[in-house]
Design an enzyme around this catalytic site. Structure first.
Site, PDB file in Angstrom:
ATOM      1  N   GLU A 213      17.632 -34.304  37.533  1.00 35.50           N
ATOM      2  CA  GLU A 213      16.557 -33.358  37.541  1.00 35.50           C
ATOM      3  C   GLU A 213      15.119 -34.043  38.070  1.00 35.50           C
ATOM      4  OE1 GLU A 213      13.964 -29.958  35.382  1.00 35.50           O
ATOM      5  OE2 GLU A 213      15.758 -30.774  34.347  1.00 35.50           O
ATOM      6  N   ASN A 254      14.714 -27.118  38.235  1.00 36.42           N
ATOM      7  CA  ASN A 254      15.187 -26.109  37.287  1.00 36.42           C
ATOM      8  C   ASN A 254      14.286 -24.946  37.651  1.00 36.42           C
ATOM      9  OD1 ASN A 254      15.653 -24.781  34.854  1.00 36.42           O
ATOM     10  ND2 ASN A 254      15.087 -26.486  33.615  1.00 36.42           N
ATOM     11  N   ASP A 315      17.357 -22.312  32.504  1.00 38.87           N
ATOM     12  CA  ASP A 315      17.255 -22.690  30.853  1.00 38.87           C
ATOM     13  C   ASP A 315      15.663 -22.103  30.709  1.00 38.87           C
ATOM     14  OD1 ASP A 315      15.995 -24.948  31.807  1.00 38.87           O
ATOM     15  OD2 ASP A 315      16.177 -25.595  29.853  1.00 38.87           O
ATOM     16  N   GLU A 316      15.511 -21.312  29.295  1.00 37.89           N
ATOM     17  CA  GLU A 316      14.216 -21.271  28.719  1.00 37.89           C
ATOM     18  C   GLU A 316      13.164 -20.671  29.769  1.00 37.89           C
ATOM     19  OE1 GLU A 316      14.539 -24.861  25.622  1.00 37.89           O
ATOM     20  OE2 GLU A 316      13.321 -25.305  27.603  1.00 37.89           O
ATOM     21  N   TYR A 414      21.826 -35.654  22.899  1.00 34.08           N
ATOM     22  CA  TYR A 414      20.575 -35.888  23.617  1.00 34.08           C
ATOM     23  C   TYR A 414      19.602 -37.039  23.271  1.00 34.08           C
ATOM     24  CZ  TYR A 414      21.321 -31.950  26.416  1.00 34.08           C
ATOM     25  OH  TYR A 414      21.432 -30.935  27.724  1.00 34.08           O
ATOM     26  N   ASP A 458      10.161 -35.517  27.034  1.00 33.65           N
ATOM     27  CA  ASP A 458       9.099 -34.475  26.599  1.00 33.65           C
ATOM     28  C   ASP A 458       7.805 -35.201  25.972  1.00 33.65           C
ATOM     29  OD1 ASP A 458      11.657 -33.192  26.672  1.00 33.65           O
ATOM     30  OD2 ASP A 458      10.823 -31.757  24.972  1.00 33.65           O
TER      31      ASP A 458
END
Length: 628
Positions: A213, A254, A315-316, A414, A458
């Site tokens: 990504e 994404n 997602d999300e 992860y 993150d």
């Protein structure tokens, strides 16, 4: 990504730091024999031989007496074009591993040679399995070029432990077809040498799929080119490496959530709530222009990626919000699907339109699972691969029953920079395998395509690339083992990690922790600008640059994932802090000197009047600093 999105698939992560013990584990005992005279192989009783040490472990091994010895004068025998490609790559890797580069010849195998064969009739080997037979000469046979290639990875691992390979035979076939790693380089740039190391390590350990990504610098939409992107030439080079090493590189943009890297400067495409507030991370799925924009990016990515898959994320979308705040989405769904439609149907509609678009381009769609909440009346198009990371209402068994190919991208696998890390030791001791999803363990592997580990940024400044690598390699070897063969080949985790120590890193792997200058006081000069600095190596293989006013650090501008990613942000002395990753620098060799590259932002430092500033190297030619 805002604070709420720091919870994204990044829930996906649980602790991995404990696995640093990999590099401290003792190597397994490997029987050594004295070298016999050239042309004469020393035999030993078959009963004394144990399976050679590899990652993944060989589950099938039939020993024989004697051994194969790799010596000067060995040749690679390759009769056809596919065999020749495998042999050429092997020859280059042998040279990189310090074994010299044996010649590749079309036939006439003799004792001591390595023979590469691709025999389509060997259907039992599948598309990736191989047979390796070691005796007076060594042969590797696959039903496909990929299978033969994987046989050469086993050969390289055996030669990493010595030039003598015990005689015997293995037939080695993977249990799962998808064995992978996912990397989000979508906000914080990851250096190309780091990604190249990853591709080589994946191939060495027989992993075949890399999800990236990331942002490719757009010609069609320059307004989207916020750092850190990759140039098209950089991606072409990485894709070519992946193809040579049989690693498929699948791109992801994404959508329709987490679109802020692409629509930050396109408010016209941002979802707007009932109060008129724009949502920079959410694409307005009701707008034809938004769909056209996204599919235009797919077309631009197709210029550099050659994968037959496209990952759209999905997602999300409503992370930290809900559809009720956007009543026009419900109106859109009911206008298209009738009065019983839900807002979720509009979301699935967007997914299915992307699926139809990519299918027309010859690509298969992949999505994350958490958007499949069951609140929809419109089904996802059949054949869409679902990558399952989060335990939601629609369980893995249900997705398989509905016919969707299912990949295990579990939360437990992860790693986050500066955040949660997978507990590789714990997973190994539990004999984790791809049937173990978040929230459900399946009785069989039917319908499961495989599994992968994933890396997310993150807290982008939480760890440097080199620190991430330290925790990545044991996790990578574990998922390799769990997707290829027996998930628990050794009685203890220490025994398993010792395999990694024995086989080492892939040929061509670069030690990115090496610092090209010794610690000490230096004067750096470029274009009339002079800096007196004290250079000190950091534990993770970068340097700090201490001046009279403090240590050089990137500061200022808007933070993205806690990182100052704006071109032109100032570099200035600040109070030295050994824990501050923004004070760590790479001295990148350049003609007559070095470029100063920040370990986190990956931008280079140049003078700008009386200031020092950071810029991407394609926006401003990097300054070359001379050290005296």
């Amino acid at each position: 990504m805002n604070g709420e999105s720091l919870m994204r698939k990044r829930l996906k992560l649980v602790g991995v730091m404990a696995v640093l013990t990999l590099f401290l584990a003792p190597a397994p005992a490997i029987a050594r024999q004295e070298q016999s005279p050239p042309g004469q192989e020393q035999s030993s009783p078959v009963r004394e031989q144990s399976p050679p040490v590899t990652v993944p472990a060989l589950s099938d091994w039939t020993p024989a007496s004697g051994s194969y010895v790799f010596r000067a004068g060995a040749r690679l025998v390759a009769g056809g074009p596919a065999e020749r490609r495998v042999a050429d790559t092997l020859a280059d890797d042998l040279r990189a591993a310090g074994h010299g580069r044996p010649p590749v010849v079309p036939g006439g195998a003799r004792a001591g040679d390595i023979v590469i064969d691709v025999e389509a009739s060997r259907a039992s080997l599948g598309t990736e399995g191989y047979e390796l037979h070691a005796a007076g000469r060594l042969s590797v046979t696959g039903a496909t070029e990929t299978g033969a290639f994987y046989g050469t990875r086993t050969l390289l691992q055996l030669l990493a432990q010595g030039d003598r390979i015990p005689a015997g035979r293995t037939v080695d076939v993977p249990r799962y077809k998808e064995r992978g790693v996912g990397v989000c380089a979508c906000y914080v740039h990851i250096s190309r040498p780091w990604l190249e190391n990853l591709v080589r390590e994946m191939a060495y350990n027989k992993l075949n799929q890399l999800l990236l990504e990331l942002k490719v610098k757009s010609d069609a939409h320059p307004e989207a080119n916020t750092w850190g992107y990759y140039t098209k030439d950089e991606i072409r080079a990485l894709v070519a490496l992946g193809e040579r090493y049989h690693v498929e590189i699948i791109p992801e943009i994404n959508s329709p959530g987490h679109m802020d890297p692409w629509i930050e400067n396109r408010p016209d495409l941002q979802l707007t709530d009932a109060d008129g507030a724009k949502q920079p991370s959410r694409l307005d799925i009701t707008q034809p222009a938004a769909f056209d924009y996204y599919t235009g990016l797919i077309d631009e990515y197709a210029q550099v990626f050659r994968s037959t898959s496209w990952h759209m994320g999905a997602d999300e979308y409503m992370l930290g919000s809900d559809f009720a705040k956007y009543p026009h989405i419900l109106r859109y769904a009911r206008e298209k699907y009738g009065p019983d439609a839900t807002p979720q149907d509009a979301f699935i509609d967007f997914v299915n339109r992307v699926q139809a678009y990519t299918a027309a381009k010859g690509k298969k769609l992949r999505i994350w699972n958490d958007g499949l909440t069951g609140a929809n009346t419109v089904p996802v198009t059949a054949g869409t691969t679902v990558e399952h990371w989060l335990n939601v209402a629609t369980k893995p068994s249900r997705l398989i029953a509905q016919g969707y190919p299912l990949m295990n991208a579990a939360y437990a696998l992860y790693l986050v920079r500066g955040g949660f890390h997978s507990d590789t030791k714990g997973l190994y001791e539990q004999s984790w395998d791809p049937r173990s999803f978040e929230g459900e363990k399946l009785a069989t592997s039917e319908g499961i395509t495989g599994a992968k580990i994933s890396l997310w940024p993150d807290n982008g400044r939480g760890e440097t690339e080199n620190e991430v690598a330290g925790t990545l390699w044991p996790a990578l070897r574990h998922v390799s083992q769990a997707t290829w063969g027996d998930p628990h080949p050794d009685a203890t985790y220490d025994g398993f990690t010792a395999r990694g120590t024995a086989v080492g890193h892939a040929p061509g792997w670069r030690d990115l922790t090496r610092v090209p200058v010794a610690d000490g006081a230096y004067t750096l000069t470029t274009n009339g600008r002079t800096l007196d600095v004290e250079v000190r190596r950091t534990a993770d293989g970068y340097v700090t640059l201490r001046t009279a006013g403090g240590c050089l650090e990137v500061r200022g501008g808007k933070l993205t994932l806690n990182v100052p990613l704006q071109p032109g942000a100032e570099v200035a002395p600040q109070t030295c802090d050994a824990t501050n990753t923004l004070q760590r620098w790479e001295l990148e060799p350049a003609a007559g000197g070095y470029r100063l590259v920040n370990a986190i932002t990956r931008m280079t430092v140049s003078p700008d009047g009386n200031r020092l500033v950071q810029y991407p190297p394609d926006q401003r030619p990097p300054a070359v600093w001379h050290l005296t």
